[in-house]
Design a protein around this motif. Sequence first.
Motif, PDB file in Angstrom:
ATOM      1  N   ALA A   1       0.905  -1.189  -0.001  1.00  0.00           N
ATOM      2  CA  ALA A   1      -0.084   0.015  -0.025  1.00  0.00           C
ATOM      3  C   ALA A   1       0.835   1.294  -0.022  1.00  0.00           C
ATOM      4  O   ALA A   1       0.645   2.311  -0.633  1.00  0.00           O
ATOM      5  CB  ALA A   1      -0.902  -0.182   1.115  1.00  0.00           C
ATOM      6  N   HIS A   2       2.039   1.347   0.847  1.00  0.00           N
ATOM      7  CA  HIS A   2       2.851   2.311   0.806  1.00  0.00           C
ATOM      8  C   HIS A   2       3.403   2.633  -0.617  1.00  0.00           C
ATOM      9  O   HIS A   2       3.252   3.749  -1.135  1.00  0.00           O
ATOM     10  CB  HIS A   2       4.022   2.074   1.554  1.00  0.00           C
ATOM     11  N   GLY A   3       3.741   1.481  -1.470  1.00  0.00           N
ATOM     12  CA  GLY A   3       4.290   1.830  -2.722  1.00  0.00           C
ATOM     13  C   GLY A   3       3.109   2.276  -3.722  1.00  0.00           C
ATOM     14  O   GLY A   3       3.432   3.050  -4.454  1.00  0.00           O
ATOM     15  N   ALA A   4       1.840   1.836  -3.343  1.00  0.00           N
ATOM     16  CA  ALA A   4       0.607   2.447  -4.331  1.00  0.00           C
ATOM     17  C   ALA A   4       0.528   3.922  -3.801  1.00  0.00           C
ATOM     18  O   ALA A   4       0.452   4.540  -4.805  1.00  0.00           O
ATOM     19  CB  ALA A   4      -0.553   1.677  -4.107  1.00  0.00           C
ATOM     20  N   LEU A   5       0.701   4.031  -2.949  1.00  0.00           N
ATOM     21  CA  LEU A   5       0.607   5.542  -2.196  1.00  0.00           C
ATOM     22  C   LEU A   5       1.799   6.550  -2.773  1.00  0.00           C
ATOM     23  O   LEU A   5       1.362   7.410  -3.239  1.00  0.00           O
ATOM     24  CB  LEU A   5       0.509   5.560  -0.823  1.00  0.00           C
ATOM     25  N   THR A   6       3.034   6.099  -2.828  1.00  0.00           N
ATOM     26  CA  THR A   6       4.150   6.862  -3.358  1.00  0.00           C
ATOM     27  C   THR A   6       3.773   7.126  -4.883  1.00  0.00           C
ATOM     28  O   THR A   6       3.862   8.237  -5.161  1.00  0.00           O
ATOM     29  CB  THR A   6       5.478   6.198  -3.010  1.00  0.00           C
TER      30      THR A   6
ATOM     31  N   TRP B   1       1.008   7.081  -6.126  1.00  0.00           N
ATOM     32  CA  TRP B   1       0.057   8.086  -6.664  1.00  0.00           C
ATOM     33  C   TRP B   1       0.123   9.569  -6.130  1.00  0.00           C
ATOM     34  O   TRP B   1      -0.044  10.693  -6.958  1.00  0.00           O
ATOM     35  CB  TRP B   1      -1.163   7.822  -5.595  1.00  0.00           C
ATOM     36  N   LEU B   2       1.025   9.607  -5.163  1.00  0.00           N
ATOM     37  CA  LEU B   2       1.697  11.186  -4.758  1.00  0.00           C
ATOM     38  C   LEU B   2       2.561  11.798  -5.779  1.00  0.00           C
ATOM     39  O   LEU B   2       2.752  12.927  -5.768  1.00  0.00           O
ATOM     40  CB  LEU B   2       2.169  11.228  -3.424  1.00  0.00           C
ATOM     41  N   THR B   3       3.395  10.805  -6.307  1.00  0.00           N
ATOM     42  CA  THR B   3       4.246  11.349  -7.182  1.00  0.00           C
ATOM     43  C   THR B   3       4.161  11.455  -8.539  1.00  0.00           C
ATOM     44  O   THR B   3       4.564  12.357  -9.493  1.00  0.00           O
ATOM     45  CB  THR B   3       5.642  10.623  -7.060  1.00  0.00           C
TER      46      THR B   3
ATOM     47  N   PRO C   1      -0.578  14.796  -9.081  1.00  0.00           N
ATOM     48  CA  PRO C   1      -0.113  16.051  -9.547  1.00  0.00           C
ATOM     49  C   PRO C   1      -0.554  16.233 -10.735  1.00  0.00           C
ATOM     50  O   PRO C   1      -0.875  17.253 -11.395  1.00  0.00           O
ATOM     51  CB  PRO C   1       1.365  15.929  -9.902  1.00  0.00           C
ATOM     52  N   LYS C   2      -1.240  15.134 -11.857  1.00  0.00           N
ATOM     53  CA  LYS C   2      -1.462  15.269 -13.026  1.00  0.00           C
ATOM     54  C   LYS C   2      -3.218  15.524 -12.990  1.00  0.00           C
ATOM     55  O   LYS C   2      -3.501  16.293 -13.908  1.00  0.00           O
ATOM     56  CB  LYS C   2      -1.573  13.916 -13.834  1.00  0.00           C
TER      57      LYS C   2
ATOM     58  N   LEU D   1      -6.893  13.779  -0.532  1.00  0.00           N
ATOM     59  CA  LEU D   1      -5.832  12.901  -1.013  1.00  0.00           C
ATOM     60  C   LEU D   1      -6.193  12.058  -2.323  1.00  0.00           C
ATOM     61  O   LEU D   1      -5.396  12.267  -3.212  1.00  0.00           O
ATOM     62  CB  LEU D   1      -5.771  11.786   0.097  1.00  0.00           C
ATOM     63  N   LEU D   2      -7.582  11.647  -2.329  1.00  0.00           N
ATOM     64  CA  LEU D   2      -7.916  10.796  -3.513  1.00  0.00           C
ATOM     65  C   LEU D   2      -8.676  11.993  -4.309  1.00  0.00           C
ATOM     66  O   LEU D   2      -9.728  12.358  -3.886  1.00  0.00           O
ATOM     67  CB  LEU D   2      -8.705   9.814  -3.273  1.00  0.00           C
ATOM     68  N   LEU D   3      -8.663  11.960  -5.546  1.00  0.00           N
ATOM     69  CA  LEU D   3      -9.075  13.018  -6.511  1.00  0.00           C
ATOM     70  C   LEU D   3      -9.983  12.347  -7.840  1.00  0.00           C
ATOM     71  O   LEU D   3      -9.593  11.139  -7.798  1.00  0.00           O
ATOM     72  CB  LEU D   3      -8.193  13.852  -7.047  1.00  0.00           C
ATOM     73  N   GLY D   4     -10.859  12.848  -8.117  1.00  0.00           N
ATOM     74  CA  GLY D   4     -11.595  12.480  -9.424  1.00  0.00           C
ATOM     75  C   GLY D   4     -11.141  13.090 -10.658  1.00  0.00           C
ATOM     76  O   GLY D   4      -9.736  13.520 -10.556  1.00  0.00           O
ATOM     77  N   ALA D   5     -11.684  12.700 -11.675  1.00  0.00           N
ATOM     78  CA  ALA D   5     -11.315  12.981 -12.944  1.00  0.00           C
ATOM     79  C   ALA D   5     -11.042  14.364 -13.064  1.00  0.00           C
ATOM     80  O   ALA D   5     -10.240  14.941 -13.877  1.00  0.00           O
ATOM     81  CB  ALA D   5     -11.925  12.456 -13.935  1.00  0.00           C
ATOM     82  N   ARG D   6     -11.658  15.129 -12.535  1.00  0.00           N
ATOM     83  CA  ARG D   6     -11.818  16.897 -12.763  1.00  0.00           C
ATOM     84  C   ARG D   6     -10.944  17.471 -11.453  1.00  0.00           C
ATOM     85  O   ARG D   6     -11.127  18.627 -11.507  1.00  0.00           O
ATOM     86  CB  ARG D   6     -13.197  17.036 -12.757  1.00  0.00           C
ATOM     87  N   GLY D   7     -10.553  16.635 -10.660  1.00  0.00           N
ATOM     88  CA  GLY D   7      -9.559  17.273  -9.703  1.00  0.00           C
ATOM     89  C   GLY D   7     -10.251  17.562  -8.341  1.00  0.00           C
ATOM     90  O   GLY D   7      -9.464  18.021  -7.478  1.00  0.00           O
ATOM     91  N   GLY D   8     -11.537  17.187  -8.461  1.00  0.00           N
ATOM     92  CA  GLY D   8     -12.227  17.480  -7.032  1.00  0.00           C
ATOM     93  C   GLY D   8     -11.971  16.211  -6.108  1.00  0.00           C
ATOM     94  O   GLY D   8     -11.561  15.133  -6.477  1.00  0.00           O
TER      95      GLY D   8
END
Length: 300
Positions: free
Chosen positions: A188-193, A195-197, A201-202, A212-219
């Motif tokens: 899970a730490h690997g999946a989190l890293t 996602w964060l990196t 950001p995209k 922490l978790l975003l939808g396709a539109r950034g919300g």
Amino acid sequence: MEAILEEFDQYLALERGRSAHTRRAYLGDLRSLFEFLAQRHPDAGLRALTLPVLRSWLAAQASAGAARTTLARRASAVKTFTAWALRRGLIAEDPSVRLQAPKARRTLPSVLRQDQAIDAMDAAASGAAQGDPLAIRDRLIVEMLYATGIRVSELCGLDVDDVDTSRRVLRVLGKGNRQRTVPFGLPAHGALTSWLTEGRPKLATAASGAALLLGARGGRLDARQARTVVHQTMAAVTGAPDIGPHGLRHSAATHLLEGGADLRVVQELLGHSTLATTQLYTHVTVARLRAVHDQAHPRA
């Protein structure tokens, strides 16, 4: 009645710490009761709220096919409301003191076998390997739900600051605004890293805030989207039951107990207020042991 319900809703939120989901359910139950009351006593208001009326309302719900769990929740909603209304002076006595509803049957939840859980994590990881930010996020959803056993609403409510990557723990706000710390493992730490990196950001926009978790539109990611992700992942695993986020929570708890975890520790991890709720998972474990025994033992 709407003004009373609005005040009751504020009481549930501010004094009882009920979630938005629970408040919606309670208010819906009470609107159903008030409609039932208005049909029989159009001008009486809350004065007509008596024990026979409450019993008749629940009986009508049962006749309409309401499940035992639904009846139990509606009785709980009424009891909470009438106790509050009595304190507010809206009624002279509490008619629900002697109200009884059928207890909800505790059914054994569907859970993944440990090999199926591994296959599900592998399926999510293979999708994320292409570098698509949504696929990277979806991998994190599945990994974190199974790694921690937290509720999907708790996962979607996490902010970036709620994650301590160095200690591999989450700060989770659960039911009743109770806060707890939940650890997670290296996958899970690997999946989190990732996602964060590479993922977040995209997708992040000015409106993303600290989510922490975003939808396709950034919300902030909606819990319904997370449920869809889990169901789609399970569909890719041959032979796996069609479970959602709560099924991953059940699976995490069951596998912890099968691995020798203490029941009190599992209670703390899951955020259960009582040990009786956690004990359901011991029944699941015993049931699975018996199923294996019946299948494998020649004299079962």
